[in-house]
Every structure is written in structure tokens, then in C-alpha cells.
Design a protein around this motif. Sequence first.
Motif, PDB file in Angstrom:
ATOM      1  N   GLU A  82      33.651 -18.705 -54.787  1.00 13.87           N
ATOM      2  CA  GLU A  82      33.918 -18.994 -53.380  1.00 13.87           C
ATOM      3  C   GLU A  82      33.186 -18.009 -52.468  1.00 13.87           C
ATOM      4  O   GLU A  82      32.658 -18.378 -51.424  1.00 13.87           O
ATOM      5  N   THR A  83      33.187 -16.736 -52.880  1.00 16.89           N
ATOM      6  CA  THR A  83      32.519 -15.707 -52.086  1.00 16.89           C
ATOM      7  C   THR A  83      31.025 -15.975 -52.000  1.00 16.89           C
ATOM      8  O   THR A  83      30.421 -15.898 -50.923  1.00 16.89           O
ATOM      9  N   THR A  84      30.431 -16.323 -53.130  1.00 14.79           N
ATOM     10  CA  THR A  84      28.994 -16.615 -53.178  1.00 14.79           C
ATOM     11  C   THR A  84      28.656 -17.821 -52.308  1.00 14.79           C
ATOM     12  O   THR A  84      27.660 -17.813 -51.571  1.00 14.79           O
ATOM     13  N   ALA A  85      29.508 -18.847 -52.373  1.00 11.04           N
ATOM     14  CA  ALA A  85      29.265 -20.060 -51.584  1.00 11.04           C
ATOM     15  C   ALA A  85      29.380 -19.767 -50.089  1.00 11.04           C
ATOM     16  O   ALA A  85      28.584 -20.258 -49.279  1.00 11.04           O
ATOM     17  N   LEU A  86      30.356 -18.961 -49.717  1.00 10.40           N
ATOM     18  CA  LEU A  86      30.561 -18.625 -48.309  1.00 10.40           C
ATOM     19  C   LEU A  86      29.396 -17.773 -47.789  1.00 10.40           C
ATOM     20  O   LEU A  86      28.898 -17.999 -46.679  1.00 10.40           O
ATOM     21  N   LEU A  87      28.962 -16.832 -48.610  1.00  9.33           N
ATOM     22  CA  LEU A  87      27.827 -16.005 -48.216  1.00  9.33           C
ATOM     23  C   LEU A  87      26.572 -16.871 -48.028  1.00  9.33           C
ATOM     24  O   LEU A  87      25.860 -16.730 -47.027  1.00  9.33           O
ATOM     25  N   ALA A  88      26.363 -17.788 -48.938  1.00  8.37           N
ATOM     26  CA  ALA A  88      25.187 -18.665 -48.853  1.00  8.37           C
ATOM     27  C   ALA A  88      25.241 -19.516 -47.581  1.00  8.37           C
ATOM     28  O   ALA A  88      24.208 -19.771 -46.944  1.00  8.37           O
ATOM     29  N   ALA A  89      26.445 -19.933 -47.196  1.00  2.00           N
ATOM     30  CA  ALA A  89      26.594 -20.768 -46.004  1.00  2.00           C
ATOM     31  C   ALA A  89      26.319 -19.973 -44.723  1.00  2.00           C
ATOM     32  O   ALA A  89      25.794 -20.514 -43.748  1.00  2.00           O
ATOM     33  N   GLY A  90      26.663 -18.695 -44.741  1.00  2.00           N
ATOM     34  CA  GLY A  90      26.584 -17.915 -43.505  1.00  2.00           C
ATOM     35  C   GLY A  90      25.373 -17.024 -43.364  1.00  2.00           C
ATOM     36  O   GLY A  90      24.988 -16.666 -42.252  1.00  2.00           O
ATOM     37  N   ASP A  91      24.759 -16.676 -44.491  1.00  2.00           N
ATOM     38  CA  ASP A  91      23.676 -15.685 -44.474  1.00  2.00           C
ATOM     39  C   ASP A  91      22.339 -16.365 -44.200  1.00  2.00           C
ATOM     40  O   ASP A  91      21.593 -16.668 -45.119  1.00  2.00           O
ATOM     41  N   LYS A  92      22.040 -16.567 -42.931  1.00  2.00           N
ATOM     42  CA  LYS A  92      20.839 -17.328 -42.567  1.00  2.00           C
ATOM     43  C   LYS A  92      19.553 -16.552 -42.839  1.00  2.00           C
ATOM     44  O   LYS A  92      18.527 -17.137 -43.141  1.00  2.00           O
ATOM     45  N   ASP A  93      19.582 -15.223 -42.670  1.00  2.00           N
ATOM     46  CA  ASP A  93      18.342 -14.456 -42.833  1.00  2.00           C
ATOM     47  C   ASP A  93      18.189 -13.878 -44.245  1.00  2.00           C
ATOM     48  O   ASP A  93      17.218 -13.171 -44.522  1.00  2.00           O
ATOM     49  N   GLY A  94      19.152 -14.185 -45.116  1.00  2.00           N
ATOM     50  CA  GLY A  94      18.999 -13.824 -46.526  1.00  2.00           C
ATOM     51  C   GLY A  94      19.076 -12.343 -46.838  1.00  2.00           C
ATOM     52  O   GLY A  94      18.532 -11.890 -47.839  1.00  2.00           O
ATOM     53  N   ASP A  95      19.794 -11.563 -45.995  1.00  2.00           N
ATOM     54  CA  ASP A  95      19.907 -10.138 -46.283  1.00  2.00           C
ATOM     55  C   ASP A  95      21.136  -9.813 -47.130  1.00  2.00           C
ATOM     56  O   ASP A  95      21.426  -8.640 -47.383  1.00  2.00           O
ATOM     57  N   GLY A  96      21.872 -10.830 -47.542  1.00  2.00           N
ATOM     58  CA  GLY A  96      22.988 -10.610 -48.458  1.00  2.00           C
ATOM     59  C   GLY A  96      24.282 -10.215 -47.781  1.00  2.00           C
ATOM     60  O   GLY A  96      25.230  -9.788 -48.448  1.00  2.00           O
ATOM     61  N   LYS A  97      24.346 -10.340 -46.459  1.00  2.00           N
ATOM     62  CA  LYS A  97      25.555 -10.017 -45.706  1.00  2.00           C
ATOM     63  C   LYS A  97      25.547 -10.848 -44.424  1.00  2.00           C
ATOM     64  O   LYS A  97      24.518 -11.437 -44.071  1.00  2.00           O
ATOM     65  N   ILE A  98      26.686 -10.876 -43.741  1.00  2.00           N
ATOM     66  CA  ILE A  98      26.789 -11.732 -42.559  1.00  2.00           C
ATOM     67  C   ILE A  98      26.883 -10.872 -41.302  1.00  2.00           C
ATOM     68  O   ILE A  98      27.804 -10.057 -41.156  1.00  2.00           O
ATOM     69  N   GLY A  99      25.915 -11.051 -40.418  1.00  2.00           N
ATOM     70  CA  GLY A  99      25.907 -10.353 -39.138  1.00  2.00           C
ATOM     71  C   GLY A  99      26.755 -11.095 -38.117  1.00  2.00           C
ATOM     72  O   GLY A  99      27.216 -12.213 -38.365  1.00  2.00           O
ATOM     73  N   ILE A 100      26.925 -10.497 -36.955  1.00  2.00           N
ATOM     74  CA  ILE A 100      27.830 -11.067 -35.967  1.00  2.00           C
ATOM     75  C   ILE A 100      27.336 -12.419 -35.450  1.00  2.00           C
ATOM     76  O   ILE A 100      28.133 -13.349 -35.281  1.00  2.00           O
ATOM     77  N   ASP A 101      26.035 -12.551 -35.221  1.00  2.00           N
ATOM     78  CA  ASP A 101      25.519 -13.833 -34.747  1.00  2.00           C
ATOM     79  C   ASP A 101      25.609 -14.903 -35.836  1.00  2.00           C
ATOM     80  O   ASP A 101      25.872 -16.070 -35.555  1.00  2.00           O
ATOM     81  N   GLU A 102      25.385 -14.479 -37.077  1.00  2.00           N
ATOM     82  CA  GLU A 102      25.531 -15.416 -38.197  1.00  2.00           C
ATOM     83  C   GLU A 102      26.975 -15.893 -38.306  1.00  2.00           C
ATOM     84  O   GLU A 102      27.238 -17.054 -38.624  1.00  2.00           O
ATOM     85  N   PHE A 103      27.911 -14.981 -38.055  1.00  2.00           N
ATOM     86  CA  PHE A 103      29.325 -15.360 -38.134  1.00  2.00           C
ATOM     87  C   PHE A 103      29.685 -16.375 -37.048  1.00  2.00           C
ATOM     88  O   PHE A 103      30.351 -17.375 -37.323  1.00  2.00           O
ATOM     89  N   VAL A 104      29.236 -16.126 -35.833  1.00  2.00           N
ATOM     90  CA  VAL A 104      29.503 -17.049 -34.727  1.00  2.00           C
ATOM     91  C   VAL A 104      28.909 -18.430 -35.050  1.00  2.00           C
ATOM     92  O   VAL A 104      29.550 -19.456 -34.837  1.00  2.00           O
ATOM     93  N   THR A 105      27.686 -18.431 -35.595  1.00  2.00           N
ATOM     94  CA  THR A 105      27.058 -19.697 -35.976  1.00  2.00           C
ATOM     95  C   THR A 105      27.849 -20.395 -37.072  1.00  2.00           C
ATOM     96  O   THR A 105      28.106 -21.598 -37.017  1.00  2.00           O
ATOM     97  N   LEU A 106      28.262 -19.629 -38.078  1.00  2.00           N
ATOM     98  CA  LEU A 106      29.025 -20.197 -39.205  1.00  2.00           C
ATOM     99  C   LEU A 106      30.302 -20.882 -38.708  1.00  2.00           C
ATOM    100  O   LEU A 106      30.635 -21.989 -39.122  1.00  2.00           O
ATOM    101  N   VAL A 107      31.008 -20.202 -37.810  1.00  2.00           N
ATOM    102  CA  VAL A 107      32.263 -20.775 -37.283  1.00  2.00           C
ATOM    103  C   VAL A 107      31.966 -21.963 -36.376  1.00  2.00           C
ATOM    104  O   VAL A 107      32.607 -23.006 -36.474  1.00  2.00           O
ATOM    105  N   SER A 108      30.962 -21.822 -35.520  1.00  2.00           N
ATOM    106  CA  SER A 108      30.647 -22.882 -34.556  1.00  2.00           C
ATOM    107  C   SER A 108      30.210 -24.171 -35.248  1.00  2.00           C
ATOM    108  O   SER A 108      30.474 -25.264 -34.765  1.00  2.00           O
ATOM    109  N   GLU A 109      29.515 -24.026 -36.378  1.00  2.00           N
ATOM    110  CA  GLU A 109      29.024 -25.196 -37.117  1.00  2.00           C
ATOM    111  C   GLU A 109      30.112 -25.896 -37.921  1.00  2.00           C
ATOM    112  O   GLU A 109      29.874 -26.961 -38.468  1.00  2.00           O
ATOM    113  N   SER A 110      31.270 -25.270 -38.013  1.00  2.00           N
ATOM    114  CA  SER A 110      32.342 -25.811 -38.869  1.00  2.00           C
ATOM    115  C   SER A 110      32.911 -27.105 -38.298  1.00  2.00           C
ATOM    116  O   SER A 110      32.798 -27.361 -37.118  1.00  2.00           O
TER     117      SER A 110
END
Length: 110
Positions: A82-110
Amino acid sequence: MHMTDVLAAADISKAVAAFAAADSFNHKQFFVMCGLKAKSKDDMKKVFHILDKDQSGFIEQEELCLILKGFTPEGRNLSDKETTALLAAGDKDGDGKIGIDEFVTLVSES
Ligand SMILES: [Ca+2]
């Protein structure tokens, strides 16, 4: 800042309970059910800072595993899958973690 300053405790409990079974986590449904998707970007950013426990400016994999616990102590840990899937969904720039803008995008796209 507490999660219940942003979201209703009842909505958090309902959303966390809906994904209590192992490997059942669906972030899109979760962000809708807990009420976060309907909130402003500022509120999403407040939630990001709560989930970024070490205040590093990123939600790393270890913090992502604990995301449900970040919403309420009743939450379970996410599985590795689940963690890997969530990271893949949110990590747009591929740095292996979720930044604040990525988080806002992840939630907004839901
Ligand atoms: Ca962090």
C-alpha cells in the motif's frame, strides 16, 4: 495543529474504519471520505505539515506508512504494498518522497 482542527473527527473515524482491512487502502476514496478533498489548498497544506512528522518538508516512505495514524491513533500502518502504491501515485518527480505541492495535487485529483 491537530488533524481535528481541519477535519471532523467523525469523518476521520469513518474513513479510517472503511479501510481497516489489510491491503484495502484506496487513497482517492480515503481523501474524499475524510473530507480533505473538499477543503481548501491551505487546509491540505496544514494536513501535509501534520503528516510530515519530522518537519523535513517531505512525506517520506516511513511517514507514508503511518499516514492513517497521522489522521487518528486508531489508524493502522499501511502495508509495504500500500505504501509503495501510494508513493507511486503521489511522487510526480520521482524523488522517492512526497512534497507539499505533490500532496495537494494527490488530494485534489482524488
Ligand atoms: Ca518528513
